[in-house]
Motif scaffolding. Structure first.
Motif, PDB file in Angstrom:
ATOM      1  N   ARG A  74      25.541  50.237  52.750  1.00  0.00           N
ATOM      2  CA  ARG A  74      24.233  49.597  52.499  1.00  0.00           C
ATOM      3  C   ARG A  74      23.826  48.613  53.599  1.00  0.00           C
ATOM      4  O   ARG A  74      22.910  47.807  53.414  1.00  0.00           O
ATOM      5  N   GLY A 185      31.910  42.748  47.543  1.00  0.00           N
ATOM      6  CA  GLY A 185      30.703  42.205  46.913  1.00  0.00           C
ATOM      7  C   GLY A 185      30.496  40.722  47.194  1.00  0.00           C
ATOM      8  O   GLY A 185      29.968  40.006  46.340  1.00  0.00           O
ATOM      9  N   ILE A 194      31.557  34.408  42.067  1.00  0.00           N
ATOM     10  CA  ILE A 194      30.271  34.733  42.682  1.00  0.00           C
ATOM     11  C   ILE A 194      29.262  33.715  42.167  1.00  0.00           C
ATOM     12  O   ILE A 194      29.126  33.543  40.961  1.00  0.00           O
ATOM     13  N   GLN A 198      23.497  34.450  44.198  1.00  0.00           N
ATOM     14  CA  GLN A 198      23.781  35.473  45.203  1.00  0.00           C
ATOM     15  C   GLN A 198      22.662  36.522  45.243  1.00  0.00           C
ATOM     16  O   GLN A 198      22.145  36.927  44.208  1.00  0.00           O
ATOM     17  N   SER A 199      22.323  36.965  46.441  1.00  0.00           N
ATOM     18  CA  SER A 199      21.283  37.981  46.605  1.00  0.00           C
ATOM     19  C   SER A 199      21.630  39.224  45.791  1.00  0.00           C
ATOM     20  O   SER A 199      22.782  39.668  45.772  1.00  0.00           O
ATOM     21  N   SER A 200      20.615  39.830  45.169  1.00  0.00           N
ATOM     22  CA  SER A 200      20.855  41.005  44.339  1.00  0.00           C
ATOM     23  C   SER A 200      21.015  42.267  45.174  1.00  0.00           C
ATOM     24  O   SER A 200      21.223  43.338  44.630  1.00  0.00           O
ATOM     25  N   GLY A 201      20.920  42.135  46.499  1.00  0.00           N
ATOM     26  CA  GLY A 201      21.242  43.285  47.348  1.00  0.00           C
ATOM     27  C   GLY A 201      22.732  43.411  47.604  1.00  0.00           C
ATOM     28  O   GLY A 201      23.202  44.438  48.097  1.00  0.00           O
ATOM     29  N   ILE A 202      23.488  42.366  47.291  1.00  0.00           N
ATOM     30  CA  ILE A 202      24.934  42.353  47.532  1.00  0.00           C
ATOM     31  C   ILE A 202      25.648  42.800  46.269  1.00  0.00           C
ATOM     32  O   ILE A 202      25.412  42.248  45.190  1.00  0.00           O
ATOM     33  N   ARG A 203      26.488  43.801  46.389  1.00  0.00           N
ATOM     34  CA  ARG A 203      27.299  44.210  45.240  1.00  0.00           C
ATOM     35  C   ARG A 203      28.560  44.884  45.762  1.00  0.00           C
ATOM     36  O   ARG A 203      28.621  45.282  46.931  1.00  0.00           O
ATOM     37  N   PRO A 204      29.600  45.000  44.937  1.00  0.00           N
ATOM     38  CA  PRO A 204      30.846  45.596  45.418  1.00  0.00           C
ATOM     39  C   PRO A 204      30.591  47.011  45.934  1.00  0.00           C
ATOM     40  O   PRO A 204      29.874  47.793  45.314  1.00  0.00           O
TER      41      PRO A 204
ATOM     42  N   ARG B  58      27.351  45.074  35.139  1.00  0.00           N
ATOM     43  CA  ARG B  58      27.303  43.939  36.065  1.00  0.00           C
ATOM     44  C   ARG B  58      25.867  43.509  36.356  1.00  0.00           C
ATOM     45  O   ARG B  58      25.550  42.316  36.372  1.00  0.00           O
ATOM     46  N   PHE B 298      16.840  48.555  46.256  1.00  0.00           N
ATOM     47  CA  PHE B 298      17.989  47.960  46.948  1.00  0.00           C
ATOM     48  C   PHE B 298      18.320  46.599  46.338  1.00  0.00           C
ATOM     49  O   PHE B 298      19.482  46.265  46.137  1.00  0.00           O
ATOM     50  N   PHE B 299      17.293  45.815  46.084  1.00  0.00           N
ATOM     51  CA  PHE B 299      17.502  44.500  45.484  1.00  0.00           C
ATOM     52  C   PHE B 299      17.423  44.647  43.967  1.00  0.00           C
ATOM     53  O   PHE B 299      16.341  44.843  43.408  1.00  0.00           O
ATOM     54  N   ARG B 301      17.512  42.713  41.587  1.00  0.00           N
ATOM     55  CA  ARG B 301      16.703  41.743  40.857  1.00  0.00           C
ATOM     56  C   ARG B 301      15.230  41.789  41.248  1.00  0.00           C
ATOM     57  O   ARG B 301      14.444  40.977  40.783  1.00  0.00           O
ATOM     58  N   GLU B 324      13.313  37.983  43.690  1.00  0.00           N
ATOM     59  CA  GLU B 324      13.165  38.538  45.036  1.00  0.00           C
ATOM     60  C   GLU B 324      11.705  38.572  45.484  1.00  0.00           C
ATOM     61  O   GLU B 324      11.341  39.321  46.380  1.00  0.00           O
TER      62      GLU B 324
END
Lengths: 231, 355
Positions: A74, A185, A194, A198-204, B58, B298-299, B301, B324
């Motif tokens: 990503r 993540g 976490i 944290q930005s919602s673009g970051i995930r494991p 999650r 991608f985001f 949220r 976002e």
């Protein structure tokens, strides 16, 4: 800030022959432009492979790493690659969960005090540059929006193999560490907390060791020969 | 600049912003002259979803955690918090317990809950009621009368006679566009209660109503709809200032019908598209609403968020905190007599129409 700074004062005097109020935004612009000319980068193995269609310009590992970069990793969603150029940044701001833990527990008090001082006319530039806790507020310190809490700007990845240490606080020493951090993540260790912002673009991402090594090989293919030579 | 230089600089300019926090009480004093004013935080639609064991989805967890984290930064603090319904996805004890545990990280003591269909249709609200109290109730705060309704009831025949289990019933009601679903309603019993409750209130008292589904008819297929909305509106008609808040739609909507202002809450979990851009049958999406763009997947949220509300004047101002996206504010405009986006109402940017 530049006019008063003891470090900048003699340097502006030396280069432009001006000091104090005689320093204007024009001088600052010229100084920044001169700096930016040292950053111009291109002709990296990636550029020759991707834009120049030289199939031998990148190693097999780097080519596999490019696939990870574009897909499961990503990476490309923020470190962008366009059809005819690649800046490797979207110029957005994200909280990656780097360094935020030091302020997470007392954030309500910290932001309340910060906002109060800001309303009273306090200098934000000075505050974030001189206080390690306030610097972790990131973009929020500028725009006062919760969505920007602890968010820092996406940097380019050109010459990234030559610019260690990494992240906004220099807390990760190698690209291997950085890739591992993203794969978990936004964690150094599996059980690290976490933060809420944290930005919602970051995930494991669940990248294998091989995928991570390939990704590092790709990142190493972003170094411009001219930049490498100049250092 | 070196660290030493920065310190020198600080001393000289005196532009210090305290890194060590001031006591909160000092900050609250700054607002002491605005005691009549008050704000409440409004969180909705978290859809906490159990996978198995200690595993929950999650993405939905992160939405609620983020929102609680932001609400905890409100300064001055809100007088109370409203939760707009659908705390759980399939109404289980595990989901409600986990959702309430995440909500317990709020620094604010008082939270009022609204029943959503995802909380309700497994056991008809039994466990929810044991944890949170009655399904409909009212309270007063600083001169405003607040009413909470369970608007997600439906026909008894559908509820009681069609399903082999609560799980089956819940699964049908949890889906959009499910032809086996049934329209939401407040129902006669609750409308009688509302009539009695309102009979004790002066007509000049601002009235604020919370329901999970909109008490106006927007799009039936997705239950953006309450079957007896007009009958509820009639009970609210005699009052000078009425505001209805609802969740369920996972998007910004607002409207004015007569004396009643309508506002929706953003979801912390995910965004729905606007029915107008999607519907193959009529959608009555309020014309006033300035729509948001479709979410960038991608985001996770993107196009989610929460809101805090000033309602002390009797008319509502909603401040949307969008994880976002740029924050938005929808406020009652006394000149036009309706809610409007304070920035985008007249210079509308057309929403995306492609998918």
């Amino acid at each position: 800030m530049v006019r008063d700074d003891p470090d900048y004062q003699p340097r502006f005097k030396e280069v432009f022959g001006v000091s104090g109020d005689a320093i204007t935004i024009e001088h600052v612009k010229q100084a920044i432009a001169a700096f930016e000319r040292t950053l111009i980068s291109g002709d990296s193995p990636f550029d020759r492979w991707y834009f120049g269609r030289d199939r031998k310009a990148m190693s097999e590992a780097a080519i596999r790493g490019f696939k990870v970069y574009m897909e499961q990793g990503r990476c490309v969603s923020c470190h962008t690659i366009a059809e005819d150029h690649a800046l490797f940044t979207d110029n957005r701001f994200n909280n990656l969960n780097v360094g935020f833990e030091r302020i997470a527990g007392r954030l309500p008090k910290l932001t309340a005090a910060f906002e109060k001082s800001k309303r009273a006319g306090g200098n934000v530039d000075v505050a974030v540059l001189s206080n390690a806790n306030l610097s972790e507020l990131g973009r929020y310190a500028v725009n006062d929006q919760w969505r920007s809490m602890g968010a820092f700007k996406t940097p380019t990845l050109r010459n990234v193999a030559r610019t260690a240490p990494y992240m906004h606080d220099g807390s990760l020493k190698t690209l291997k560490d950085v890739v591992s951090f993203y794969s978990k993540g936004g964690r150094v260790k599996d059980k690290d907390p976490i933060n809420a912002y944290q930005s919602s673009g970051i995930r494991p991402l669940g990248l294998s060791d091989k995928q991570q090594a390939d990704l590092v090989a790709f990142l190493e293919a972003l170094t411009s020969p001219a930049y490498a030579k100049s250092k | 600049m070196s660290a030493m230089n920065r310190r020198d600089f600080l001393r000289r300019t005196g532009g210090l912003i305290a890194g060590s926090a001031l006591p909160l009480s000092l900050i609250e004093l700054a607002f002491a002259d605005e005691q009549q004013n008050f704000t409440f935080a409004y969180i909705s639609d978290s859809h906490i979803q159990h996978i198995k064991g200690k595993d929950f989805v999650r993405n939905w967890d992160r939405g609620l955690i983020r929102t609680v984290g932001e609400a905890n930064l409100m300064d001055p603090r809100p007088d109370f918090v409203m939760y707009g319904g659908d705390l759980a996805q399939l109404g289980t004890k595990a989901e409600l317990d986990h959702g309430l545990e995440l909500m317990s990280a709020l620094r604010h003591d008082k939270v009022h809950y609204v029943m959503g269909e995802h909380d309700y249709y497994l056991d008809l609200g039994e466990y929810w009621e044991r944890q949170l109290g009655p399904q409909w109730y009212s309270f007063d705060h600083k001169g405003v009368h607040f009413v909470v309704l369970n608007s997600v009831l439906t026909y008894d025949e559908w509820t009681h006679n069609r399903w082999s289990s609560g799980e089956e019933r819940m699964a049908v009601m949890a889906g959009l566009d499910n032809p086996s679903g049934s329209p939401f309603m407040v129902g006669e019993k609750q409308r009688d209660w509302l009539r009695d409750d309102l009979s004790m209130i002066a007509k000049t008292t601002p009235v604020v109503v919370f329901s999970h589904s909109p008490l106006q008819k927007i799009f039936k297929n997705w239950n953006f709809w309450t079957e007896d909305a007009e009958q509820v509106q009639v009970l609210l008609k005699p009052f000078d200032k009425v505001t209805v808040f609802y969740g369920h739609v996972h998007q910004i909507q607002y409207n004015q019908i007569g004396n009643i202002s309508f506002h929706s809450a953003m979801a912390t979990a995910w965004a729905w598209p606007y029915p107008e851009t999607y519907a193959q049958v009529d959608s009555l999406l309020p014309k006033l609403t300035v729509e948001m763009n479709r979410a960038d997947p991608f985001f996770e949220r993107d196009a989610t968020g929460w809101q805090f509300v000033d309602v002390w004047s009797g008319n509502a101002t909603l401040h949307y905190s969008l994880t976002e996206n740029q924050p938005r504010t929808v406020a009652f405009n006394p000149k036009t007599g309706r809610p409007e986006d304070t920035v985008y109402q007249n210079d509308r940017i057309p929403p995306q129409q492609h998918f």
